[in-house]
Design an enzyme around this catalytic site. Structure first.
Site, short mmCIF file in Angstrom:
data_model
loop_
_atom_site.label_atom_id
_atom_site.label_comp_id
_atom_site.label_asym_id
_atom_site.label_seq_id
_atom_site.Cartn_x
_atom_site.Cartn_y
_atom_site.Cartn_z
N SER A 56 0.83 -1.20 0.00
CA SER A 56 0.00 0.00 0.00
C SER A 56 0.87 1.26 0.00
CB SER A 56 -0.96 -0.05 1.19
OG SER A 56 -2.02 0.86 1.03
N ASP A 95 -5.59 -3.35 -2.73
CA ASP A 95 -4.62 -3.05 -1.67
C ASP A 95 -4.00 -4.31 -1.04
OD1 ASP A 95 -3.56 -2.22 0.97
OD2 ASP A 95 -4.46 -0.30 0.44
#
Length: 289
Positions: free
Chosen positions: A49, A186
């Site tokens: 991320s 993510d």
């Protein structure tokens, strides 16, 4: 004055792992700044991320000083439209409500037109260039969750900008990345502390920079907005994956940053938090054996 422990850092292949955390992940810039100043350059970098963004930039040769200059451009306000930025400046508390409406509007527009280039990936490419991961001066990897298989996908080769874009695809805020029959979101959702990946790349020692905020109870009344519900799901899942995976690190650098995932209004303070935490922990890190 802090000194480098030559015995520890002469051991080849030590890895630095950077967790996700949205805006909190910008604290990793301060951590890298301190390590750079002390000559403690990691042999391997792994991130997920926002940790993939910061780690990927660093692996591509972008210095922490330059990242500090770019940090304002990493904000969500720089990704959404000008109309959105004007709205957010007036009412930051309505961020999630606005994003939900904006995403729906964009989807309706896309039905009647050919999908254009991904502006986030274009921005990332403008910073790191067309470089491929396997050509980086520092070995790097990041991860993403493939919604098709429900499994983790590890990027250790291929275009760096595309890999970072996939790893940072925060649900609802950014569209998934579609490639090779995968739908990628993510990476923190499946492993927010990818220590295992660093070891698979050859790291003998692993330092984990953790910007995760403790999961606190929230009033049920706050969980009526679909975006807030989704955000709470992400927070819960990433907290659990971090707790499960961080135990494999040799040292965990806790960086206490008490801001919301999508709150990019205090970037300089967040970076300073990373720097302060790293300075306080250098002696402990140097004693790992």
């Amino acid at each position: 004055m802090l000194k480098r422990n030559k015995k520890l850092w002469s051991d080849p292949k030590w890895g630095l792992v950077l967790t996700g955390g949205g805006a909190r992940g910008l604290a990793h810039i301060g951590v890298l700044e301190v390590l750079d100043e002390l000559g403690l350059k990691p042999d391997i970098i792994v991130g997920t991320s926002m940790g993939a963004v910061v780690g990927g930039f660093y692996a591509a040769g972008v210095a922490p000083k330059k990242m500090k200059e770019l940090a304002a451009e990493m904000s969500l306000e720089k990704i959404v439209s000008k109309r959105a930025r004007r709205f957010l400046l007036k009412n930051r508390n309505a961020l999630l409500d606005y994003l939900l409406l904006e995403i729906q509007r964009q989807r309706l527009l896309k039905k009647a037109s050919v999908r254009g280039k991904d502006k986030v990936e274009c921005y990332l490419k403008s910073v790191v260039g067309p470089v491929r991961i396997e050509k980086l001066p520092v070995p790097f990897a990041c991860n993403a969750l493939d919604l098709v298989t429900g499994k983790e996908h590890v990027f250790d080769k291929g275009p760096l900008a595309r890999a970072i874009r996939a790893s940072m695809s925060y649900p609802l805020a950014l569209d998934p990345v579609r490639m090779k029959r995968m739908v990628l979101v993510d990476g923190g959702l499946i492993d927010n502390a990818p220590v295992r990946i660093a070891r698979e790349l050859g790291a003998k020692k692993v330092v984990l920079s953790d910007v995760r905020r403790g999961l606190k109870p929230v009033p049920a009344s706050r969980l009526r907005n679909p975006f807030l519900v989704a955000q709470r799901v992400v927070q819960t899942v990433t907290t659990r994956t971090t707790e499960e995976q961080e135990v494999d690190a040799d040292f965990i650098l806790r960086v206490p940053v008490d801001v919301e995932t999508l709150d990019f209004s205090r970037v300089p303070a967040i970076i300073r938090k990373g720097r302060t935490s790293a300075l306080a922990a250098v002696t402990d890190i140097s004693q790992i054996r």
